[in-house]
Design a protein around this motif. Structure first.
Motif, mmCIF file in Angstrom:
data_model
loop_
_atom_site.group_PDB
_atom_site.id
_atom_site.type_symbol
_atom_site.label_atom_id
_atom_site.label_comp_id
_atom_site.label_asym_id
_atom_site.label_seq_id
_atom_site.Cartn_x
_atom_site.Cartn_y
_atom_site.Cartn_z
ATOM 1 N N ILE A 32 0.860 -1.008 -0.074
ATOM 2 C CA ILE A 32 0.015 0.079 -0.040
ATOM 3 C C ILE A 32 0.704 1.368 -0.026
ATOM 4 O O ILE A 32 0.421 2.111 -0.804
ATOM 5 N N ALA A 33 2.100 1.211 0.950
ATOM 6 C CA ALA A 33 2.884 2.333 1.167
ATOM 7 C C ALA A 33 3.637 2.792 -0.537
ATOM 8 O O ALA A 33 3.487 3.856 -1.076
ATOM 9 N N LYS A 34 3.844 1.750 -1.343
ATOM 10 C CA LYS A 34 4.412 1.915 -2.467
ATOM 11 C C LYS A 34 3.403 2.566 -3.601
ATOM 12 O O LYS A 34 3.858 3.501 -4.283
ATOM 13 N N ILE A 35 2.178 2.088 -3.577
ATOM 14 C CA ILE A 35 1.106 2.532 -4.471
ATOM 15 C C ILE A 35 0.910 4.054 -4.002
ATOM 16 O O ILE A 35 0.918 4.984 -4.938
ATOM 17 N N LEU A 36 0.740 4.341 -2.588
ATOM 18 C CA LEU A 36 0.713 5.791 -2.298
ATOM 19 C C LEU A 36 1.950 6.556 -2.710
ATOM 20 O O LEU A 36 1.598 7.784 -3.328
ATOM 21 N N HIS A 37 2.911 6.162 -2.574
ATOM 22 C CA HIS A 37 4.396 6.887 -3.151
ATOM 23 C C HIS A 37 4.099 7.173 -4.458
ATOM 24 O O HIS A 37 4.427 8.489 -4.816
ATOM 25 N N SER A 38 3.681 6.184 -5.418
ATOM 26 C CA SER A 38 3.658 6.405 -6.654
ATOM 27 C C SER A 38 2.497 7.425 -6.957
ATOM 28 O O SER A 38 2.535 8.243 -8.256
ATOM 29 N N ASN A 39 1.470 7.435 -6.164
ATOM 30 C CA ASN A 39 0.493 8.569 -6.575
ATOM 31 C C ASN A 39 0.732 9.960 -5.681
ATOM 32 O O ASN A 39 -0.106 10.814 -5.716
ATOM 33 N N GLY A 40 2.069 10.079 -5.444
ATOM 34 C CA GLY A 40 2.371 11.603 -4.943
ATOM 35 C C GLY A 40 2.092 11.622 -3.469
ATOM 36 O O GLY A 40 2.301 12.917 -2.988
ATOM 37 N N TYR A 41 1.746 10.546 -2.734
ATOM 38 C CA TYR A 41 1.802 11.054 -1.373
ATOM 39 C C TYR A 41 3.187 10.739 -0.587
ATOM 40 O O TYR A 41 4.058 10.165 -1.165
ATOM 41 N N ASP A 42 2.976 11.554 0.502
ATOM 42 C CA ASP A 42 4.143 11.290 1.693
ATOM 43 C C ASP A 42 3.731 10.325 2.725
ATOM 44 O O ASP A 42 2.475 10.603 3.291
ATOM 45 N N VAL A 43 4.399 9.306 2.861
ATOM 46 C CA VAL A 43 3.911 8.132 3.420
ATOM 47 C C VAL A 43 4.945 7.866 4.737
ATOM 48 O O VAL A 43 6.202 7.917 4.376
ATOM 49 N N ARG A 44 4.569 7.763 5.904
ATOM 50 C CA ARG A 44 5.210 7.277 6.917
ATOM 51 C C ARG A 44 4.534 6.238 7.742
ATOM 52 O O ARG A 44 3.313 6.248 7.802
ATOM 53 N N GLY A 45 5.260 5.447 8.482
ATOM 54 C CA GLY A 45 4.594 4.584 9.256
ATOM 55 C C GLY A 45 4.432 4.791 10.734
ATOM 56 O O GLY A 45 4.573 6.045 10.909
ATOM 57 N N THR A 46 3.827 3.876 11.515
ATOM 58 C CA THR A 46 3.366 4.223 12.929
ATOM 59 C C THR A 46 4.282 3.082 13.794
ATOM 60 O O THR A 46 4.776 2.019 13.372
ATOM 61 N N PRO A 47 4.204 3.563 15.060
ATOM 62 C CA PRO A 47 4.892 2.441 15.859
ATOM 63 C C PRO A 47 4.222 1.132 15.684
ATOM 64 O O PRO A 47 3.132 0.937 15.282
ATOM 65 N N VAL A 48 5.167 -0.082 15.873
ATOM 66 C CA VAL A 48 4.575 -1.312 15.954
ATOM 67 C C VAL A 48 3.519 -1.835 16.950
ATOM 68 O O VAL A 48 2.673 -2.288 16.651
ATOM 69 N N THR A 49 3.812 -1.227 18.151
ATOM 70 C CA THR A 49 2.821 -1.030 19.311
ATOM 71 C C THR A 49 2.482 0.228 19.566
ATOM 72 O O THR A 49 3.017 1.204 19.412
ATOM 73 N N GLY A 50 1.009 0.452 19.935
ATOM 74 C CA GLY A 50 0.424 1.490 20.165
ATOM 75 C C GLY A 50 0.422 2.413 18.910
ATOM 76 O O GLY A 50 0.483 3.857 19.074
ATOM 77 N N ASP A 51 -0.122 1.712 17.969
ATOM 78 C CA ASP A 51 -0.286 2.704 16.784
ATOM 79 C C ASP A 51 -1.860 3.093 16.560
ATOM 80 O O ASP A 51 -2.055 4.009 15.772
ATOM 81 N N GLN A 52 -2.425 3.021 17.558
ATOM 82 C CA GLN A 52 -3.912 3.524 17.847
ATOM 83 C C GLN A 52 -4.591 3.503 16.476
ATOM 84 O O GLN A 52 -5.667 4.467 16.183
ATOM 85 N N GLY A 53 -4.464 2.221 15.972
ATOM 86 C CA GLY A 53 -5.602 1.811 14.841
ATOM 87 C C GLY A 53 -5.175 2.357 13.351
ATOM 88 O O GLY A 53 -5.601 2.006 12.414
ATOM 89 N N ALA A 54 -4.010 2.901 13.415
ATOM 90 C CA ALA A 54 -3.287 3.135 11.956
ATOM 91 C C ALA A 54 -2.119 2.576 11.881
ATOM 92 O O ALA A 54 -1.255 2.479 12.475
ATOM 93 N N ASP A 55 -2.036 2.101 10.497
ATOM 94 C CA ASP A 55 -0.653 1.641 9.991
ATOM 95 C C ASP A 55 -0.040 2.346 9.377
ATOM 96 O O ASP A 55 1.405 2.480 9.543
#
Length: 409
Positions: A310-333
């Motif tokens: 998903i991150a690769k697709i978003l990058h190719s569509n012009g998004y700046d993408v970052r991850g979230t902590p492995v634990t305590g992500d509060q529902g977002a990857d």
């Protein structure tokens, strides 16, 4: 008593007297010669013309005669300069034999020793035994002797140039042959353990593609994964890693390598080439994968692999993408930003359907991260209740069918 002669005062008798005295002087040789009279009669201009003519004759004709004589006179003096070439020409076959015996050696005095041996044979052939280097005498010691003719000193200069050029050619050829040999050995090593290499590429892609909180890929994982792969290959080959590490410490190739894991393999040239090949291969495949992410099939992807997809697709569509902590992500990857709009995304790589829980989690993530939108993306489908909840909470659901049209993301 005789009275002195008194010159007459009339003009005619005077002329007759002078003519008489002139005849007597001419007969006695007291008058100037004809050449003297001719020179006295020349004017200053004629004298200058004569001098210029003499100089021109000297420059055009006499100078050549003089230079020929000078050349004959200085031939012995110039013999020292050309003598080395003359000796070289007379002994060219012998010199070529010594050139053919050269090897790509790297000893400190290797070339000097070879020049000395050739010089000795040249001198012995010319029966100049006193000139030849003595047994055990270094070439540098021979050059300090005072009994060496200049033509032999010049010969040494020519020999040094010839031997140095031939040796450099041999060194470069040997280096190229060694490069080909080690490269072929590295490729055979990789092909022999293709299963480990393929596993390495898979694991490294998953770990490197995982984005950190700054939206950057985890390239620090690559050297560690290469080291792990090569360690397993070395174990299969029965190679002692401690031996490689020992060679590395004593080898100049180990200096300047920043990563401790990478430095292990610089003690063995084949493994060093294999390390470089794995590094280049992964980077090329990784970049190609990012460019062709939209054409990749997401079926069967789960967990981190699906998030990276998903991150690769978003990058190719012009998004700046970052991850979230492995634990305590509060529902977002993933957290994606484009044109000032922030989107929190939960990636669900499932074999079954996605229910309400994923929608509830991303709704909470929107509030926690202060996002403008929330997405749940899956390579499967959603339940009817999940769709209803998403609609009421303004959460966007993207299933497998939606992933096929990546331009909508």
């Amino acid at each position: 008593m005789k009275t002195p002669d008194v010159e007459p005062t009339s003009g005619a008798p005077d002329e007759q007297a002078r003519e008489a005295r002139g005849s007597e002087q001419w007969e006695q040789g007291l008058w100037p010669t004809w050449s003297q009279l001719w020179l006295r009669s020349l004017s200053m201009f004629e004298a200058a013309i004569f001098i210029l003519a003499v100089l021109a004759f000297w420059y055009l004709v006499g100078r050549k005669w003089f230079m020929r004589g000078y050349a004959r006179k200085s031939a012995s003096e110039r013999k020292a300069d050309s003598g080395g070439q003359t000796l070289l020409a007379r002994n060219l076959s012998l010199v070529n034999q010594h050139l053919d015996l050269l090897r790509a050696g790297s000893g400190r005095h290797y070339l000097d020793d070879k020049v000395r041996d050739c010089l000795r044979e040249v001198a012995e052939r010319a029966r100049a035994v006193k000139v030849a280097p003595r047994p055990g005498e270094w070439l540098s010691q021979w050059e300090t002797r005072n009994d060496i003719p200049d033509e032999y000193r010049q010969l040494v200069v020519h020999l040094r140039g010839l031997f140095s050029r031939r040796h450099q050619e041999l060194v470069e050829a040997q280096r190229a042959a060694d490069d080909r040999k080690h490269e072929e050995e590295a490729m055979r090593l990789i092909e022999r353990h293709r299963d480990l290499v393929d596993k390495f590429l898979e694991i490294a892609e998953r770990k490197v593609s995982t984005l950190d909180d700054y939206g950057e890929e985890n390239w620090d994982a690559l050297p560690r994964e290469i080291d792990t792969c090569l360690s397993k290959i070395a174990k299969r080959q029965g190679i002692d890693l401690d031996r490689i590490r020992h060679i590395t410490k004593a080898s100049r190739f180990g200096h300047g390598v920043s990563d401790a894991a990478t430095r292990v393999w610089w003690g063995d040239e084949t493994f060093r080439r294999a390390h470089d090949h794995l590094n280049k291969t992964f980077r090329a495949l990784h970049e190609a994968g990012k460019a062709g992410a939209q054409d990749e099939e997401p079926d069967g992807l789960a967990g981190v692999e699906f998030e990276n997809y998903i991150a690769k697709i978003l990058h190719s569509n012009g998004y700046d993408v970052r991850g979230t902590p492995v634990t305590g992500d509060q529902g977002a990857d993933l957290i994606a930003t484009k044109n000032g709009k922030k989107v929190v995304i939960q990636a669900k790589g499932y074999q079954g359907v996605v229910g309400n829980k994923a929608v509830q989690e991303v709704m909470a993530a929107v509030q926690f991260y202060g996002a403008d939108e929330g997405w749940v993306v899956t390579n499967s489908t959603f339940t009817a209740s999940a769709k209803a909840l998403a609609q009421s909470g303004k959460i966007r659901l993207i299933d497998r069918g939606g992933l096929r049209n990546t331009k909508e993301l």
